[in-house]
Design a protein around this motif. Structure first.
Motif, PDB file in Angstrom:
ATOM      1  N   LYS A  38      26.081  25.903  38.884  1.00  0.00           N
ATOM      2  CA  LYS A  38      26.325  24.684  38.177  1.00  0.00           C
ATOM      3  C   LYS A  38      26.418  25.200  36.785  1.00  0.00           C
ATOM      4  CE  LYS A  38      23.452  20.947  36.390  1.00  0.00           C
ATOM      5  NZ  LYS A  38      24.395  19.610  36.615  1.00  0.00           N
ATOM      6  N   CYS A  46      35.422  25.817  43.326  1.00  0.00           N
ATOM      7  CA  CYS A  46      35.445  25.636  41.885  1.00  0.00           C
ATOM      8  C   CYS A  46      35.640  24.207  41.749  1.00  0.00           C
ATOM      9  CB  CYS A  46      36.085  26.504  41.173  1.00  0.00           C
ATOM     10  SG  CYS A  46      35.647  28.316  41.529  1.00  0.00           S
ATOM     11  N   PHE A  47      34.837  23.473  41.046  1.00  0.00           N
ATOM     12  CA  PHE A  47      35.060  21.960  40.544  1.00  0.00           C
ATOM     13  C   PHE A  47      34.535  21.897  39.550  1.00  0.00           C
ATOM     14  CE2 PHE A  47      34.901  21.987  44.990  1.00  0.00           C
ATOM     15  CZ  PHE A  47      35.444  20.837  45.742  1.00  0.00           C
ATOM     16  N   ILE A  48      35.365  21.006  38.434  1.00  0.00           N
ATOM     17  CA  ILE A  48      35.207  20.527  37.174  1.00  0.00           C
ATOM     18  C   ILE A  48      35.195  18.975  37.285  1.00  0.00           C
ATOM     19  CG2 ILE A  48      35.918  20.353  34.765  1.00  0.00           C
ATOM     20  CD1 ILE A  48      37.657  22.777  35.288  1.00  0.00           C
ATOM     21  N   THR A  86      30.038  23.523  40.553  1.00  0.00           N
ATOM     22  CA  THR A  86      30.851  22.727  39.607  1.00  0.00           C
ATOM     23  C   THR A  86      30.373  22.726  38.338  1.00  0.00           C
ATOM     24  OG1 THR A  86      30.983  20.235  39.281  1.00  0.00           O
ATOM     25  CG2 THR A  86      28.671  20.917  40.167  1.00  0.00           C
ATOM     26  N   SER A  96      29.850  25.047  47.369  1.00  0.00           N
ATOM     27  CA  SER A  96      30.792  25.085  46.051  1.00  0.00           C
ATOM     28  C   SER A  96      29.822  24.903  44.989  1.00  0.00           C
ATOM     29  CB  SER A  96      31.687  23.899  46.310  1.00  0.00           C
ATOM     30  OG  SER A  96      32.586  23.837  47.481  1.00  0.00           O
ATOM     31  N   ALA A 145      39.781  20.694  41.324  1.00  0.00           N
ATOM     32  CA  ALA A 145      39.171  21.839  41.963  1.00  0.00           C
ATOM     33  C   ALA A 145      40.009  22.737  42.389  1.00  0.00           C
ATOM     34  CB  ALA A 145      38.679  20.966  43.344  1.00  0.00           C
ATOM     35  N   TYR A 185      37.847  29.462  36.434  1.00  0.00           N
ATOM     36  CA  TYR A 185      38.569  27.995  36.468  1.00  0.00           C
ATOM     37  C   TYR A 185      38.657  27.186  35.351  1.00  0.00           C
ATOM     38  CZ  TYR A 185      40.798  23.915  38.493  1.00  0.00           C
ATOM     39  OH  TYR A 185      41.356  22.749  38.709  1.00  0.00           O
ATOM     40  N   SER A 243      34.839  24.063  32.653  1.00  0.00           N
ATOM     41  CA  SER A 243      34.944  24.958  33.496  1.00  0.00           C
ATOM     42  C   SER A 243      34.170  24.890  34.663  1.00  0.00           C
ATOM     43  CB  SER A 243      34.845  26.472  32.956  1.00  0.00           C
ATOM     44  OG  SER A 243      33.385  26.662  32.899  1.00  0.00           O
ATOM     45  N   ASN A 244      34.399  25.550  35.883  1.00  0.00           N
ATOM     46  CA  ASN A 244      33.378  26.000  36.887  1.00  0.00           C
ATOM     47  C   ASN A 244      32.356  26.761  36.382  1.00  0.00           C
ATOM     48  OD1 ASN A 244      35.070  28.298  36.932  1.00  0.00           O
ATOM     49  ND2 ASN A 244      33.993  28.646  38.821  1.00  0.00           N
TER      50      ASN A 244
END
Length: 680
Positions: free
Chosen positions: A279, A199-201, A231, A229, A486, A479, A473-474
């Motif tokens: 995404k 999970c990435f922002i 994002t 992953s 992340a 998240y 958020s992700n």
């Protein structure tokens, strides 16, 4: 840290009492042709076929695993934790085609993940003794095999490929912070520091080609998608359509760039597998292009409906025109003249009635005149991966609208709402808040997007507000934290914690929560990230994502309705135990290793959030600190298991006591992710 054994015995293999079986997995096309097949691979005997399929099709490394390995000695690491590489001398004696292959045994995957966590944990000083490291290694291998818990997909894809097999490749532009020096470092290897975070922002600036700008985001997203992953980004900084540019022109607007990002995401398969890129797009409720954004997917769905319906009508009517020409018994050109061919006249009339373009009808007649007997005209369908959906935009992201309490109050009171320019903040358009809310509701009803993110409430529970607001958020919204951070996830399978008496084993659950929190923290230490900023901030805040799966199955097995006061109380108690235990473990690690670098500036706010959690665990209706909307507290009277309530309160008592004394190692510790596969 000291690691106690609960599931394993020192000196014995964690697999000793776990029977394994041989399985076969395959994927077939609708026509029966085989896309993928793997035979004779090993999985725990109790695993379902679906679980075996996921492992074989998604998570097994398919190539590059050496048939012979050798250990690489490291003087500061115990010999059983030394990493392995290909034994080139031994491999030279084997036929070329037999020197490497893919993983074929679930134990290979369990060993490489748990071994890598233990290896980096040892190097990072997480264990008090070698026995503690051994216990950590064995307990995690057992929990993986017995489906007590599982990490997110990038761990399965990437973790351990370098440690277990020596698999490597050139750097892909990643960065990490060296855990010994604290220095930001450019990766020189694709897998030595794996990408374990799901999970990435990511931030995006209103700049076309600069660092952190629009086109740079597509590159950063591609690095994430490649390794499995997902994002999310808040795109609200981008100028709206027709806003002025520095060069004198006007912006093409938010939507034009969202469509570029959508196409880029659609072209990439996550982790090199059949899983598509994940995404999230977030836009604030006051952006001038918000109406077009809300309607985006509605209109694209309408295009799909038109393509599917129109293609089927055209196919039927054009084939009828061809048939009328071919089956005509007249001579010469008469067959191609509707005035002389009644069947052709009727077919053309029916085509016009169904709005088939005349030029298409004329084209078919010309085609028949040249001697052709049939035509090809594709008919599309509404399958999510069909050509129709590939033709339209907006299919590769979850879309959300960020709403504030101010906007929600305007909806309640039927007030006006201003859409404001990105530069200068002037009001571009004023409309009724309720009209905008109705537009969101209609779009969500029509196709389940956009979702809603409640900005005010989210930031009321933010542990690090001094470092900036939470804006996005992700992809699945579990998240939520600062931009350019992340989170790596793991979820515990609640069904596995029911004991022989069908009671919930609280002690085992607490033990698993503690060990998985440590594993996720170690994963921050060992990880590499797709940009300098994400590497720096992930090191600075060290956010984790422990969660659980199978709450529905657990309740059903206990005879408790999912939508009931008892069900909600059990879910709340389990959430409180898990999160309180995770934060207590984080504070325990802070005692040994130090709190996260961003803690001091946010200590007062984080402790306030922890106190609010504790109040909710104790079922209090009032007394919360700086909350716009109070939470629904834990209802102890509705919970049929008093042990859960006691454990929930003890967990938060311990979290606040240890946190006040030592701080916390992690700015966040838990999430509830949509972990369907873990429950299989």
């Amino acid at each position: 840290m000291q690691i106690k054994r609960r599931f394993t015995t020192a000196g014995k293999s964690p697999y000793e009492k776990i029977p394994f079986r041989r399985a076969t997995s395959e994927i077939k096309n609708p026509d029966g042709s085989v896309v993928f097949k793997l035979e004779n691979f090993a999985v725990p005997e109790h695993w379902s076929q679906v679980a075996a399929d996921i492992l074989a099709q998604k998570y097994f490394r398919k190539a590059g695993v050496p048939a012979r390995l050798k250990r690489i000695e490291e003087t500061q690491v115990p010999s059983w934790l030394w990493r392995s590489v290909a034994d080139e001398r031994a491999l030279a004696e084997r036929p070329v085609q037999e020197r490497s292959g893919g993983e074929t045994d679930a134990r290979q995957v369990f060993d490489r993940m748990a071994g890598t966590w233990t290896y980096w944990g040892w190097k990072g000083g997480y264990f008090s003794s070698e026995d503690d490291a051994r216990a950590f290694f064995d307990e995690h291998r057992y929990m993986l095999a017995m489906q007590y818990g599982a990490p997110n997909s990038p761990q399965w894809f990437n973790t351990g490929l370098h440690w277990a097999y020596g698999i490597d490749g050139p750097s892909q532009g990643h960065y990490y912070v060296d855990h010994e020096t604290g220095e930001l470092t450019a990766s020189t290897s694709a897998y030595e520091h794996p990408q374990p975070h799901a999970c990435f922002i990511q931030s995006i600036e209103d700049d076309l080609v600069g660092e952190s700008g629009i086109m740079d985001l597509w590159v950063r997203e591609a690095r994430l998608f490649k390794y499995g992953s997902g994002t999310g980004s808040n795109f609200s900084k981008l100028r709206a359509e027709n806003e002025k540019l520095s060069g004198g022109g006007k912006s093409s607007g938010l939507m034009s760039f969202l469509k570029i990002g959508d196409r880029a995401a659609g072209a990439i398969k996550s982790g090199g597998t059949t899983r598509r890129a994940a995404k999230m797009v977030v836009v604030d409720i006051d952006h001038p292009d918000i109406e077009a954004y809300i309607d985006w997917k509605v209109k694209e769905e309408q295009k799909v409906a038109a393509l599917v319906t129109g293609s089927k009508i055209c196919q039927r009517r054009l084939k009828a025109i061809m048939k009328a020409c071919v089956n005509c018994e007249a001579e010469g050109e008469a067959c191609f003249d509707p005035a002389k061919n009644p069947a052709l006249k009727r077919a053309i009339k029916e085509a016009r009635r169904d709005l088939v373009p005349d030029n298409y009808a004329r084209r078919i007649i010309q085609f028949a005149r040249q001697g052709y007997k049939e035509i090809e005209f594709a008919a599309y369908d509404t399958d999510w991966d069909s050509e129709a959906y590939l033709t339209v935009s907006g299919q590769n992201s979850n879309n959300s609208v960020r709403v504030t309490d101010e906007f929600l109050t305007a909806v309640e009171e039927d007030r006006d709402w201003a859409l404001t320019a990105r530069l200068g903040g002037r009001t571009v358009k004023t409309l009724k808040a309720r009209d905008l809310w109705e537009k969101i509701g209609h779009a969500a009803w029509a196709l389940a997007d956009p979702g809603i993110q409640f900005h005010t409430t989210i930031n009321d529970w933010h542990t690090c507000p001094k470092s900036g607001p939470i804006r996005a958020s992700n992809p699945c919204s579990e998240y939520m934290f600062l931009d350019d951070t992340a989170c790596n996830l793991a979820s515990l399978n609640l069904m596995r914690f029911r004991d022989g008496e069908k009671r919930f084993d609280v002690a085992a659950f607490e033990h698993a929560c503690r060990l998985w929190t440590v594993a996720l923290e170690i994963s921050v230490l060992m990880a590499q990230f797709p940009s300098k900023k994400i590497a720096e901030l992930s090191y600075r805040y060290r956010t984790l994502g422990l969660g659980f799966a199978n709450i529905g199955g657990c309740l059903m097995a206990s005879g408790i309705p999912y939508d009931s006061a008892q069900g909600r109380a059990i879910c709340g108690a389990l959430s409180a135990i898990m999160t309180g235990t995770a934060y207590a473990t984080s504070a325990e690690m802070a005692k040994e290793l130090g709190s996260f670098p961003g803690y001091d500036a946010n200590a007062a706010d984080m402790l306030r959030v922890i106190r609010n959690h504790r109040r909710a665990a104790y079922g209090l209706d009032a007394g919360y600190e700086r909350l716009s909307t109070p939470p629904v507290p834990l209802d102890a009277s509705a919970c049929p298991d008093e042990a859960l309530i006691g454990a929930a309160r003890r967990a938060w008592d311990q979290a606040i006591a240890l946190g006040q004394e030592h701080g916390f190692r992690n700015a966040q510790s838990t999430v509830i992710a949509p972990t369907g596969t873990i429950g299989l």
